[in-house]
Design a protein around this motif. Sequence first.
Motif, short mmCIF file in Angstrom:
data_model
loop_
_atom_site.label_atom_id
_atom_site.label_comp_id
_atom_site.label_asym_id
_atom_site.label_seq_id
_atom_site.Cartn_x
_atom_site.Cartn_y
_atom_site.Cartn_z
N LEU A 1 -7.52 -4.71 -0.98
CA LEU A 1 -6.18 -5.35 -1.10
C LEU A 1 -5.38 -5.30 -0.03
O LEU A 1 -4.43 -6.05 0.22
N SER A 2 -5.54 -4.21 0.88
CA SER A 2 -4.68 -4.01 2.08
C SER A 2 -5.17 -4.70 3.21
O SER A 2 -6.38 -4.97 3.45
N MET A 3 -4.01 -5.07 3.71
CA MET A 3 -4.19 -6.10 4.98
C MET A 3 -4.86 -5.33 6.27
O MET A 3 -5.45 -5.84 7.22
N TRP B 1 4.05 -12.73 12.79
CA TRP B 1 3.00 -13.86 13.01
C TRP B 1 1.98 -13.86 11.86
O TRP B 1 1.34 -14.48 11.56
N LEU B 2 1.77 -12.47 11.04
CA LEU B 2 0.60 -12.32 10.25
C LEU B 2 1.07 -12.68 8.92
O LEU B 2 1.77 -11.84 8.07
N ASN B 3 1.21 -13.93 8.44
CA ASN B 3 1.54 -14.44 7.18
C ASN B 3 0.44 -15.36 6.55
O ASN B 3 -0.46 -15.36 7.21
N TYR C 1 -0.69 -18.46 8.21
CA TYR C 1 -1.90 -18.26 9.25
C TYR C 1 -3.02 -17.41 8.84
O TYR C 1 -4.20 -17.75 9.34
N CYS C 2 -2.91 -16.52 8.10
CA CYS C 2 -4.17 -15.56 7.50
C CYS C 2 -4.83 -16.05 6.36
O CYS C 2 -3.99 -16.02 5.31
N SER C 3 -5.97 -16.25 6.35
CA SER C 3 -6.97 -16.67 5.15
C SER C 3 -6.84 -15.72 4.19
O SER C 3 -6.61 -16.05 2.93
N VAL C 4 -6.90 -14.38 4.35
CA VAL C 4 -7.25 -13.41 3.65
C VAL C 4 -5.75 -13.09 2.92
O VAL C 4 -5.81 -12.79 1.75
N LEU C 5 -4.73 -13.09 3.62
CA LEU C 5 -3.55 -13.06 2.99
C LEU C 5 -3.20 -14.03 1.82
O LEU C 5 -2.50 -13.42 0.79
#
Length: 652
Positions: A453-455, A408-410, A413-417
Motif C-alpha cells: 500500500l506504500s508509495m 508532482w506525485l499525485n 499522474y500516478c496510476s498506482v496512487l
Amino acid sequence: MLDTSLSRKELKGYQPLHDCEQYNDRKEEDHSRYSSADQVHNNPGEEDIEIVATYSDASGAIQTSAVKSKDLSASWVWENPVKKIHDELKISQASEDLFEHEMSGSEGITERQYGRGDIQYQPGSPINPVKLQRLKLRLERKKLRTAELINQNKETEKQMQAAAIERSKQLNISVTEKYSIWRKEYETPLSNSLLKLMRDQNIMAKAYATIARSKNDLSLYEPLMEHIKESQHAIGEANSDAELHPGALDRAKAMGRVLSLAKNQLHDSSVVARKLRVMLQSTERNVNELKRKSAFLIQLAAKTVPKPLHCLPLQLTTDYFLRDRGTEVVNKDKLEDPSLYHYAIFSDNVLATSVVVNSTVLHAKEPEKHVFHIVTDKLNFAAMKMWFLVNSPTDATVQVENIDDFKWLNSSYCSVLRQLESARIKEFYFKANHPSFLSAGSDNLKYRNPKYLSMLNHLRFYLPEVYPKLDKILFLDDDIVVQKDLTPLWSIDLLGMVNGAVETCKESFHRFDKYLNFSNPKISQNFDRNACGWAFGMNIFDLKEWKNRDITGIYHHWQDMNEDRTLWKLGSLPPGLITFYNLTYPLDRRWHVLGLGYDPALNQTEIENAAVIHYNGNYKPWLDLAVTKYRSYWSRYVQFDNPYLRLCNISE
C-alpha cells in the motif's frame, strides 16, 4: 602293435638344443616319428591296433585290459597325440629356428613362417629375422606386462582393504536419536519402534472406542478411553524411545491386551476401514486449517513492528523537534554531481537503512565520492533525518527526503496512487465485509502486507523524475547488506539496456509464468512465459536510456491495464518485469545473492563471496523470525553501542 604315443620322459626331455649336430640328428628322428604317426592317424582302419587301457577298480587296485581298434564303436574318435605335442613345441621350435638362423647368419628362414603370436608351417616362405626378433621381444613384454598388472591388482586390493579397515574404525555404530519425526532421512531404524507402536495403538483404540460407543458397549469404551489417556501421557512430547516415560512399555502391553479384547468383540473389516477413513479425512482438515493459521501468523509477525524498533523512531522524532535547527549541513553540489556514485534507498525503517549505508561506506574505496539519497514517508521523516544527523557516515553524503514533498506525485499522474485510493483496493486489503482473512488462503495473505500500500514501494519507477540531473543511479532495498566495493557497477556497459540486474531463474523456477497471468491474452501475446525473471534489491539504472525509451510511460500503460488485478497481483516486481522486458542486462550472480529471508539452505560460500546479500522474504534479520545463521551478516553493521539503541533495548 604300433606305439603311437610319446613317453612322458621323452616329452620332458624334448628341449631346444644349442649344438648344431645334435639338433640335426634330433630333427631327423622327429621327422620319422611324425611320419609314422601321421600314417596311422590318417588310415586307422588299415591295421587292427591293440589298445591297452589302465584303470583302478572298485577296490582301488590297478588293472589293465586290452582291446582291438576294430572292436571299438563308431562313437570313438581317433586323435593323434603327436600332433598335440607338435603344437605345444611350436614356440620352442621357433626359438631353435631363430638360434639356427643367428648361428648361420642367413637372411631368411625357408622352413617355417611365423606370424603375430602364432607359428605356421609353410615351406618355402622366407621371413625377415628382424621380425622374429620383434616377435620375441613382444612376447617378453607381454609376460612382463602381465606380471606387472598382477602385482598392481594385488597392491590395489591391499590398499582397498586398508581403506575399508580405516573407514570401519571411524564408523559410529551407536544408535542415535532421530532428528525429526517429519524427516525420514534422519531416522534411525528401530530407534523409535516403541513410540511408533504406541501411536498406532492410540489410533486403533480411538477407532474401536467410537465403534463401542455407537453400540453402547461401555464395558469396552471406558477402558479404551482410559488406556488412551495413559498412553498419551506416557508419550508426551517424545520424539524417540529414549524420551518416553519409564513406564511406557508396561502401558503399551496393557493397551495391547485391551485392543485384543476389542478386536475379538468388535472387529468388522468394513466398519473399521470406514471409521479409519473418517479419521483420516478429519486429520487432513485439521492439518490444512493449521497450515492456514500458520501462514497467517507468519505474515502477521512479518509486518508487525517489534517494540524496540517501534521505540527507536519515537525517540529520534522527539529529539529531532527538540534540537537546534541550525545544525543541518548538506553539500548540495554533491547531490546533483553525475560524476559521483549515487544510491537510492526508499524505506521507512531507520535501523535497516542505517545498515545499508554503513555496510556500503565501510567497503567503499573512496567514500567521499558516495552519495546516498534516502526517501521515506511523513511518519518516519523526522526519525530518519535525526539518525543521520547524529550518525552521519564518515566522508559520505546522505540526503533524506519526504515523499509527501514530491507534489508532482499525485493520483492524476500516478496510476498506482489512483488505484490505491479506489474502494475495490481498500475492500481487498481490509475486507470490511468479511470477518476473517483466513478464508482467502495463504497465497493472497502476503499481498496484504502494508508495503504494497506504500508509495515508497513504487517510487522506483519514477527515478528520472526524482533525480533529473543524474545519469546513473544504484537502487538498493533496505533489507540488503553490502560486503564489497560497488563502484565497478558504474563502469559496466549495459549495451543499451536500462536495468542491470541479477537473474533469478534456475531451471524452471522464477520465470515470467510465476508472476504473470498467461491465461490472459494481453500477457500471452506480448511476453514469453519462459523468460528469465530478475530481482529488485540491487539494480543499476541508466537514467539517460530510461528517458529515451520512456520507461515510466510503459509502466503507466501496463499499470492502467491491470486496474482489476487480472494481469498480475499486487507488488512491484511483476510490473517491473513487464516494464523492463528485453531492457534488462544480466549481471554476474556474485553481485547479488538472494534468499536469506526465506531459504535456510543457501550455499555459505556464495553468501560470503557475494557483493550484496538480500534478506528477501518474511524472515528479516531484525525480526525474531530471522534465520539464526544468517543474522550475523546483518548485525555486524549495527551500532549496538549507540545511545538510542541502548535506550530502546536493541541488542545482539
